[in-house]
Design a protein around this motif. Structure first.
Motif, PDB file in Angstrom:
ATOM      1  N   ILE A 169     -38.800  71.059 -33.390  1.00 10.83           N
ATOM      2  CA  ILE A 169     -39.003  70.599 -32.011  1.00 10.83           C
ATOM      3  C   ILE A 169     -39.081  71.789 -31.059  1.00 10.83           C
ATOM      4  N   LEU A 170     -38.273  72.816 -31.305  1.00 10.80           N
ATOM      5  CA  LEU A 170     -38.331  74.008 -30.466  1.00 10.80           C
ATOM      6  C   LEU A 170     -39.698  74.671 -30.562  1.00 10.80           C
ATOM      7  N   GLU A 171     -40.275  74.679 -31.750  1.00  8.03           N
ATOM      8  CA  GLU A 171     -41.625  75.227 -31.924  1.00  8.03           C
ATOM      9  C   GLU A 171     -42.634  74.464 -31.080  1.00  8.03           C
ATOM     10  N   LEU A 172     -42.505  73.129 -31.058  1.00  8.23           N
ATOM     11  CA  LEU A 172     -43.433  72.313 -30.276  1.00  8.23           C
ATOM     12  C   LEU A 172     -43.204  72.497 -28.776  1.00  8.23           C
ATOM     13  N   LEU A 173     -41.948  72.693 -28.375  1.00 10.61           N
ATOM     14  CA  LEU A 173     -41.662  73.006 -26.971  1.00 10.61           C
ATOM     15  C   LEU A 173     -42.366  74.307 -26.575  1.00 10.61           C
ATOM     16  N   ILE A 182     -44.263  65.300 -28.275  1.00  6.17           N
ATOM     17  CA  ILE A 182     -43.478  65.631 -29.468  1.00  6.17           C
ATOM     18  C   ILE A 182     -43.136  64.372 -30.240  1.00  6.17           C
ATOM     19  N   ALA A 183     -42.760  63.320 -29.515  1.00  2.64           N
ATOM     20  CA  ALA A 183     -42.414  62.051 -30.169  1.00  2.64           C
ATOM     21  C   ALA A 183     -43.601  61.504 -30.953  1.00  2.64           C
ATOM     22  N   LEU A 184     -44.788  61.575 -30.367  1.00  2.00           N
ATOM     23  CA  LEU A 184     -45.987  61.093 -31.058  1.00  2.00           C
ATOM     24  C   LEU A 184     -46.300  61.957 -32.275  1.00  2.00           C
TER      25      LEU A 184
END
Length: 233
Positions: A169-173, A182-184
């Motif tokens: 998730i940090l990578e996507l942030l 991110i949820a999708l």
């Protein structure tokens, strides 16, 4: 010195090739292999032997390389020391190598000319050294030679407490995604993503999204340009 080795590779062909090489040398004891992190976790938890070195073989992407390194670091965060980590991958782009170094990798081999090259590298890192392919080492040498006064690189963020999912998730942030995106991408509820993001803030000791993204990008996460090393001559 006999080395306990564990191999994590999401590429079955790469995994089979590495297995075939290490089985040629009695100084390397292959204690287990895995094709993904969850499988690797089960193998290591149920194995009475602790690895001296973990090879991450041919990860499919920069994100996978960072995630796998962070996973190994996180797995042994409660111990005084962790296994040494060596990436074996033809993905030798500058930003990938710099990101791997910042996360704690001990060796990066873009090419293996012979089995002896791999064995020598494993013994070097098992003794606490660092091993890099000659082309990678040469690029680093040329890069630092062009800087009149070499400044110390910023200390990497303390990512060792992050779980694999939090690292993802940090990578996507760092890529600029919001919670909904991110949820999708990860097929999670948006509320679940918010909870993960809050835990990331706590572990990185930051108070907002911008600060978390800055820490992540400083560590090489995200698709933004990073330190550029000279290319092959």
């Amino acid at each position: 010195m006999r080395i306990n080795l564990f191999i994590l590779s999401e590429d079955p062909v790469s995994l089979a090739g590495l297995e075939a090489i290490v089985e040629q040398d009695d100084s390397v004891n292959l204690i287990g292999t895995a094709v993904d992190e969850s499988h690797g976790l089960r193998c290591l938890e149920n194995n009475p032997l602790r690895p001296d070195v973990v090879i991450i073989g041919e990860p499919p992407s920069k994100r996978a390389i960072c995630s796998n390194i962070a996973w190994v670091v996180s797995l042994y965060r409660q111990e005084k020391s962790r296994p040494q980590i060596v990436v074996v991958s033809q993905n030798d782009y500058d930003d990938v190598i710099v990101s791997a170094l910042r996360l704690g990798v001990n060796g990066y081999l873009a090419r293996i000319a012979s089995p002896e090259d791999l064995f020598q590298s494993l013994h070097i890192v098992a003794r606490g050294g660092a091993a890099f392919s000659p082309t990678i080492a040469a690029r680093f040498s040329r890069f630092f030679a062009t800087i009149p006064t070499v400044r110390r690189l910023p200390e990497p963020p303390e990512f060792s407490q992050l779980t694999t999912r939090e690292t993802e998730i940090l990578e996507l942030l760092a890529d600029g995604m919001n919670n909904r995106q991110i949820a999708l991408r990860l097929y999670l509820a948006e509320k679940t993503v918010r909870n993960y993001v809050s835990r990331i803030f706590t572990k990185l000791e930051v108070h907002d999204r911008a600060a978390a993204v800055l820490r992540a990008r400083d560590a090489g996460f995200g698709d933004q340009p990073d330190v550029v090393l000279p290319q092959h001559a």
